[in-house]
Design an enzyme around this catalytic site. Sequence first.
Site, PDB file in Angstrom:
ATOM      1  CB  VAL A 149       9.272  -5.307  63.484  1.00  0.00           C
ATOM      2  CG1 VAL A 149       9.059  -5.258  62.481  1.00  0.00           C
ATOM      3  CG2 VAL A 149       8.660  -3.368  63.668  1.00  0.00           C
ATOM      4  CG  ASP A 185      -8.063 -12.077   5.022  1.00  0.00           C
ATOM      5  OD1 ASP A 185      -7.263 -13.179   4.863  1.00  0.00           O
ATOM      6  OD2 ASP A 185      -8.664 -12.041   4.729  1.00  0.00           O
ATOM      7  CE  LYS A 228      -9.058 -14.838  -0.269  1.00  0.00           C
ATOM      8  NZ  LYS A 228      -9.949 -14.870  -0.552  1.00  0.00           N
ATOM      9  N   GLY A 271      -9.947  -8.145   7.269  1.00  0.00           N
ATOM     10  CA  GLY A 271      -9.918  -7.208   7.086  1.00  0.00           C
ATOM     11  C   GLY A 271     -11.104  -6.678   7.283  1.00  0.00           C
ATOM     12  N   GLY A 272     -11.728  -5.266   7.527  1.00  0.00           N
ATOM     13  CA  GLY A 272     -13.318  -5.030   7.695  1.00  0.00           C
ATOM     14  C   GLY A 272     -14.141  -5.928   8.660  1.00  0.00           C
ATOM     15  CG  ASP A 273     -18.388  -7.127   8.423  1.00  0.00           C
ATOM     16  OD1 ASP A 273     -18.593  -6.783   9.501  1.00  0.00           O
ATOM     17  OD2 ASP A 273     -18.463  -8.090   7.394  1.00  0.00           O
ATOM     18  CB  VAL A 291     -18.346  -5.764   4.062  1.00  0.00           C
ATOM     19  CG1 VAL A 291     -18.958  -4.984   2.720  1.00  0.00           C
ATOM     20  CG2 VAL A 291     -19.480  -5.859   4.446  1.00  0.00           C
ATOM     21  CB  THR A 297     -17.166  -2.338   5.703  1.00  0.00           C
ATOM     22  OG1 THR A 297     -16.664  -3.226   4.770  1.00  0.00           O
ATOM     23  CG2 THR A 297     -17.689  -1.585   6.363  1.00  0.00           C
ATOM     24  CB  ALA A 298     -13.091  -0.632   3.223  1.00  0.00           C
ATOM     25  CG  MET A 346     -11.089  -5.845  -3.778  1.00  0.00           C
ATOM     26  SD  MET A 346     -12.064  -7.743  -3.961  1.00  0.00           S
ATOM     27  CE  MET A 346     -13.296  -7.018  -3.740  1.00  0.00           C
ATOM     28  N   GLY A 382      -6.522   3.514   3.953  1.00  0.00           N
ATOM     29  CA  GLY A 382      -7.372   4.136   4.617  1.00  0.00           C
ATOM     30  C   GLY A 382      -7.525   3.912   6.545  1.00  0.00           C
TER      31      GLY A 382
HETATM   32  N1  SAH Z   1     -13.774  -7.309   4.141  1.00  0.00           N
HETATM   33  C1  SAH Z   1     -13.709  -6.237   3.617  1.00  0.00           C
HETATM   34  C2  SAH Z   1     -13.369  -5.634   2.376  1.00  0.00           C
HETATM   35  C3  SAH Z   1     -12.222  -6.910   1.597  1.00  0.00           C
HETATM   36  S1  SAH Z   1     -11.647  -6.606  -0.225  1.00  0.00           S
HETATM   37  C4  SAH Z   1     -14.173  -4.776   4.435  1.00  0.00           C
HETATM   38  O1  SAH Z   1     -14.959  -4.928   4.854  1.00  0.00           O
HETATM   39  O2  SAH Z   1     -13.504  -3.425   4.459  1.00  0.00           O
HETATM   40  C5  SAH Z   1     -10.516  -5.865  -0.342  1.00  0.00           C
HETATM   41  C6  SAH Z   1     -10.704  -4.362  -0.839  1.00  0.00           C
HETATM   42  O3  SAH Z   1     -11.468  -3.831   0.878  1.00  0.00           O
HETATM   43  C7  SAH Z   1      -9.081  -3.112  -0.932  1.00  0.00           C
HETATM   44  O4  SAH Z   1      -9.207  -3.683  -2.469  1.00  0.00           O
HETATM   45  C8  SAH Z   1      -9.816  -2.568  -0.887  1.00  0.00           C
HETATM   46  O5  SAH Z   1     -10.197  -1.966  -2.155  1.00  0.00           O
HETATM   47  C9  SAH Z   1     -11.045  -1.920  -0.024  1.00  0.00           C
HETATM   48  N2  SAH Z   1      -9.969  -2.175   1.545  1.00  0.00           N
HETATM   49  C10 SAH Z   1      -9.596  -2.895   3.049  1.00  0.00           C
HETATM   50  N3  SAH Z   1      -8.943  -2.260   3.617  1.00  0.00           N
HETATM   51  C11 SAH Z   1      -8.729  -0.722   2.822  1.00  0.00           C
HETATM   52  C12 SAH Z   1      -7.974   0.373   4.011  1.00  0.00           C
HETATM   53  N4  SAH Z   1      -7.983   0.631   5.157  1.00  0.00           N
HETATM   54  N5  SAH Z   1      -8.407   1.727   2.910  1.00  0.00           N
HETATM   55  C13 SAH Z   1      -8.684   1.219   2.058  1.00  0.00           C
HETATM   56  N6  SAH Z   1      -8.810   0.138   1.170  1.00  0.00           N
HETATM   57  C14 SAH Z   1      -9.502  -0.587   2.255  1.00  0.00           C
END
Ligand code: SAH
Length: 487
Positions: A25, A251, A273, A304-306, A309, A334-335, A386, A415
């Site tokens: 060792v 955003d 915004k 947020g989302g796409d 959209v 998207t939402a 929206m 959501g």
């Molecule tokens: N580009 C985004 C939308 C932007 S506009 C997408 O594709 O989802 C912002 C709107 O999206 C909000 O006013 C609401 O109507 C919707 N939104 C986004 N996230 C949401 C969530 N988690 N739950 C409910 N509505 C949502």
Amino acid sequence: MDAPLFPLFADLKGRAVLVVGGGSVAERKTEALLHAGALPRVGAPQLSPGLQGLADAGKVQWLQGSFDTRWLDADIWLVIAATDDAAINRDVAAAADARRLFANVVDDAQLSAFHVPAIVERGPLQIAISSGGGAPMVARHVRRRIESLFDQAWGQLAELVSRKRGLIREQLPDLAARRRFFDRLVEGPVLDLLRRHQSVDAQCQLLQDLGSEAATPSGSVVLVGAGSGDPGLLTLNALRALNQADVILHDRLVSAEVLQLARRDADYIEVGKSAQGHSTAQEHIHALMLEHARAGKRVVRLKGGDAFVFGRGGEELQFLRGHGVPYEVVPGITAALACAAYAGIPLTHRDHAQQLRLVTAHCKDSLDTLDWTTLAQPRQTLVFYMGVAALAQIRTHLLDAGLPAATPIALVENGSRSNQRVVSSQLRNLPEAARQHQVQSPALLIVGEVAALTNELHWFGDAPLLAPATVSSLSAKTSSPTLADAA
Ligand code: SAH
């Protein structure tokens, strides 16, 4: 849990290290010390043949005899106790401790002031693994896995890079540019050339890559859809972009859980915004993207989302194209898709809806510009983004265009997030239902027969809220209402 060990790589070149013990060792430890350029001093009554050979060759100094605390009084930096006598090992550890020397007792984590990790060595690249002494077998398995992950070419790469380090710093003084260069290096052809033992070609390739990175500090923008809140809705491409980002322009709608998955030392800039979506805010976003991309940064524009959209992604790309900034787009959930899924509302259903319309209730001009006759057609699902501030107008327009007052609606607030709420009602009660439950933005409005299915198919978070209460008996009777029922 105990405090963890402090990891440390020690430079032992030219430094004396005492090894107590003369068996196999001790021999292994002595060889490891010689490998690191240390000057081992081996104290033992007898030496193994291997150690004897090292002593005869003048590579180690032999202190002949039983352990003597005076061995520690000289110019020793570290101590290793490697005898097969537990009592001697304990004496060595105690004596070292008294002199504030770090001692390792082989196979005794308790007595050791420093541990020797399991090592994967690839040239100058050393990967050290420790379980804190408690689970060496686990550390061994981890080591075996790492062994197979990194072949010898990584060692050659580390060696090549350390030779060129000064040049790389000189050509790419900016940290972000260097990081980009290294990211490309480990994914590019240099490693493959090293694997084929074409080290001259590998070096040329590295210099070429370096030159082109220095010539064109290639900043770029990736437009990334972050999904609707649940971080599980990010795509793998989105995750990769987030991990490579120098600057993240996000955003307000992007959830904290998503941001936590991004690179820690990126610059985070919130460019949210408010509902009114000022064009000045949009111009500010354009200016920020341009500024950072021109500085050679990898910018992630996270939405947020796409992004395509109702996300103004189109305008941002037009701006970038106009200014010659390279870009990529990563789609997001998207939402409409996320809210529908998490509320148990199939957006199309053979019995109820053969069309889906995504509509923004926040128009550049006014809601009057939408084609309400088309929106009021049967057998389709409408999803309003929206819309929270315009629910009364939406109801009036849809009723005027002939959509039955009993058409089911659902409002999905937040959501896919832990605080998601779904309000289930009928078109006739739309604004009142929202007011009753104080629905806030972000919320999505779903109109159409499928909206009633949330009461039957919901699975996430709390059960849908009914509004007003009388609707509950209605929807209980007709779990899948048809337009005929509704009319
Ligand atoms: N580009 C985004 C939308 C932007 S506009 C997408 O594709 O989802 C912002 C709107 O999206 C909000 O006013 C609401 O109507 C919707 N939104 C986004 N996230 C949401 C969530 N988690 N739950 C409910 N509505 C949502």
